[in-house]
Scaffold this motif. Structure first.
Motif, PDB file in Angstrom:
ATOM      1  N   GLU A  77       3.711  -7.286  10.236  1.00  0.00           N
ATOM      2  CA  GLU A  77       3.555  -8.122   8.934  1.00  0.00           C
ATOM      3  C   GLU A  77       2.868  -7.397   7.773  1.00  0.00           C
ATOM      4  OE1 GLU A  77      -0.639 -10.255  10.344  1.00  0.00           O
ATOM      5  OE2 GLU A  77       0.537  -9.435  12.069  1.00  0.00           O
ATOM      6  N   GLU A  78       2.924  -7.852   6.848  1.00  0.00           N
ATOM      7  CA  GLU A  78       2.734  -7.528   5.387  1.00  0.00           C
ATOM      8  C   GLU A  78       1.188  -6.864   5.403  1.00  0.00           C
ATOM      9  OE1 GLU A  78       2.122  -8.678   0.854  1.00  0.00           O
ATOM     10  OE2 GLU A  78       3.026 -10.166   2.073  1.00  0.00           O
ATOM     11  N   ARG A  79       0.940  -5.861   4.821  1.00  0.00           N
ATOM     12  CA  ARG A  79      -0.281  -4.979   4.742  1.00  0.00           C
ATOM     13  C   ARG A  79      -1.060  -5.942   3.877  1.00  0.00           C
ATOM     14  NH1 ARG A  79       0.453   1.251   3.976  1.00  0.00           N
ATOM     15  NH2 ARG A  79       1.961   0.752   2.163  1.00  0.00           N
ATOM     16  N   PHE A  80      -2.539  -5.746   4.338  1.00  0.00           N
ATOM     17  CA  PHE A  80      -3.486  -6.256   3.040  1.00  0.00           C
ATOM     18  C   PHE A  80      -3.659  -5.297   1.893  1.00  0.00           C
ATOM     19  CE2 PHE A  80      -6.669  -9.677   4.233  1.00  0.00           C
ATOM     20  CZ  PHE A  80      -5.964 -10.354   4.903  1.00  0.00           C
ATOM     21  N   LYS A  81      -3.702  -5.718   0.773  1.00  0.00           N
ATOM     22  CA  LYS A  81      -3.764  -4.884  -0.110  1.00  0.00           C
ATOM     23  C   LYS A  81      -4.854  -5.276  -1.164  1.00  0.00           C
ATOM     24  CE  LYS A  81       1.209  -3.985  -0.721  1.00  0.00           C
ATOM     25  NZ  LYS A  81       2.373  -4.231  -1.258  1.00  0.00           N
ATOM     26  N   PHE A  82      -5.838  -4.286  -1.280  1.00  0.00           N
ATOM     27  CA  PHE A  82      -6.855  -4.331  -2.169  1.00  0.00           C
ATOM     28  C   PHE A  82      -6.517  -3.851  -3.455  1.00  0.00           C
ATOM     29  CE2 PHE A  82     -10.745  -4.981   0.884  1.00  0.00           C
ATOM     30  CZ  PHE A  82      -9.984  -5.838   1.701  1.00  0.00           C
ATOM     31  N   LEU A  83      -6.200  -4.521  -4.592  1.00  0.00           N
ATOM     32  CA  LEU A  83      -5.883  -3.910  -5.789  1.00  0.00           C
ATOM     33  C   LEU A  83      -6.928  -3.589  -6.701  1.00  0.00           C
ATOM     34  CD1 LEU A  83      -3.013  -6.240  -6.112  1.00  0.00           C
ATOM     35  CD2 LEU A  83      -2.660  -4.057  -5.227  1.00  0.00           C
ATOM     36  N   GLN A  84      -6.775  -1.965  -7.255  1.00  0.00           N
ATOM     37  CA  GLN A  84      -7.715  -1.761  -8.307  1.00  0.00           C
ATOM     38  C   GLN A  84      -9.286  -1.987  -8.109  1.00  0.00           C
ATOM     39  OE1 GLN A  84      -5.533  -4.075 -11.073  1.00  0.00           O
ATOM     40  NE2 GLN A  84      -4.936  -2.121 -11.892  1.00  0.00           N
ATOM     41  N   ILE A  85      -9.473  -1.622  -6.768  1.00  0.00           N
ATOM     42  CA  ILE A  85     -11.022  -1.880  -6.488  1.00  0.00           C
ATOM     43  C   ILE A  85     -11.581  -0.604  -6.588  1.00  0.00           C
ATOM     44  CG2 ILE A  85     -10.445  -3.566  -4.732  1.00  0.00           C
ATOM     45  CD1 ILE A  85     -10.942  -1.216  -2.650  1.00  0.00           C
ATOM     46  N   PRO A  86     -13.113  -0.576  -7.072  1.00  0.00           N
ATOM     47  CA  PRO A  86     -13.888   0.564  -7.451  1.00  0.00           C
ATOM     48  C   PRO A  86     -14.159   1.330  -6.185  1.00  0.00           C
ATOM     49  CG  PRO A  86     -15.191  -1.596  -8.007  1.00  0.00           C
ATOM     50  CD  PRO A  86     -13.719  -1.949  -7.574  1.00  0.00           C
ATOM     51  N   LYS A  87     -14.123   2.511  -6.196  1.00  0.00           N
ATOM     52  CA  LYS A  87     -14.671   3.475  -4.909  1.00  0.00           C
ATOM     53  C   LYS A  87     -13.814   3.042  -3.647  1.00  0.00           C
ATOM     54  CE  LYS A  87     -19.268   4.227  -6.823  1.00  0.00           C
ATOM     55  NZ  LYS A  87     -20.484   3.746  -7.006  1.00  0.00           N
ATOM     56  N   PRO A  88     -12.474   3.144  -3.622  1.00  0.00           N
ATOM     57  CA  PRO A  88     -11.846   2.869  -2.602  1.00  0.00           C
ATOM     58  C   PRO A  88     -11.978   3.502  -1.217  1.00  0.00           C
ATOM     59  CG  PRO A  88     -10.351   3.683  -3.968  1.00  0.00           C
ATOM     60  CD  PRO A  88     -11.698   3.413  -4.862  1.00  0.00           C
TER      61      PRO A  88
END
Lengths: 89, 185
Positions: B152-163
């Motif tokens: 299934e599709e990956r979870f994407k956290f977009l433009q988050i600080p301190k990845p």
């Protein structure tokens, strides 16, 4: 268009515009308060609400003090000028 | 009265469909840089009536149209204020929540278009951090992709600080969660 019909039309347009404006603002505040996680969205909603009230009443105040007959006269002048230009042609 | 104003002071970051005993460990939004750029753009638009009034002052005064110009400007600012907060709303409602049980991805696309997906910690297989470009490198923000066991599709956290820090924290929680699962078995 007679004067009364014109006035009713303008009032209706203003009323609908104000309704749509406040509906849009309500939707923003509702989303921030209902779906926001943490305190930040609530603070943003509060600032937005205060700013909207302030700007809205400032606009109403300016509207009440503005003499729109000048604009009406200017538009009338433009209309008459274009009419006379057409006649000259 | 005190209760009403408490919403601005303290919150346990509760959210819709939070389970009993579930604690929020990380609450993430996009990096502030993303919204600051938009706020600056709105600031430039806010200067337009002032620039116009300065440039056309003598003309507007001669034509007795200055009052009408002020009224038009006030309407312009009303609309600009609402649009600015619309952008802020969209920014604020894009959140990624990490709890001690799962990861929740909630993104808002317009007022009536909202995507919420969740992923239990034990299903997380690997996490990838992607930092693109100079600005993201200097300001330390980027994307975080979570891969699950399935296709299934990956979870994407977009433009988050301190990845990178977030990745380490999630991995720590994942291993804790795995050890709890093993103990249960």
């Amino acid at each position: 268009m007679d004067y009364l019909t014109y006035k009713v039309l303008v009032t209706a347009v203003i009323a609908v515009t104000i309704f749509v404006y406040w509906l849009f603002n309500f939707t923003i505040i509702y989303h921030l308060a209902r779906f926001g996680v943490g305190t930040q969205p609530k603070k943003i909603a509060f600032i937005f609400f205060l700013g909207s009230i302030g700007l809205f009443f400032a606009s109403v105040f300016i509207f009440a003090r503005t003499d729109f007959s000048i604009l009406k006269n200017k538009l009338e002048d433009i209309r008459t000028n274009s009419f006379s230009l057409n006649q000259m042609r | 009265m005190k209760t009403i104003f408490s919403v601005f002071k303290n919150s346990d970051n509760s959210f819709d469909e939070q389970e009993d005993g579930e604690n929020v460990t990380i609450l993430l939004r996009r990096h502030p840089f993303v919204i600051i750029i938009k706020i600056l753009a709105f600031g430039v638009f806010a200067l337009l009536p002032i620039i116009l009034a300065t440039a056309l002052y003598s003309f507007l005064n001669a034509q007795e149209l200055f009052g009408i110009f002020i009224f038009a400007s006030s309407i312009y600012y009303l609309v600009l204020w609402s649009l600015l907060f619309y952008s802020l709303t969209m920014y604020t409602l894009d959140v990624w929540i990490v709890t001690d049980k799962r990861v929740i991805d909630s993104t808002q696309h317009g007022f009536f278009n909202r995507n919420i997906s969740e992923l239990h910690l034990f299903r997380i297989q690997d996490i990838t951090v992607k930092i693109h470009g100079v600005i993201e490198t200097i300001l330390k923000f980027g994307d975080l992709h979570i891969q699950t066991a399935g296709a299934e599709e990956r979870f994407k956290f977009l433009q988050i600080p301190k990845p990178v820090v977030v990745k380490d924290e999630i991995m720590r929680q994942v291993s804790e969660n795995h050890s709890h699962h093993k103990e249960d078995l």
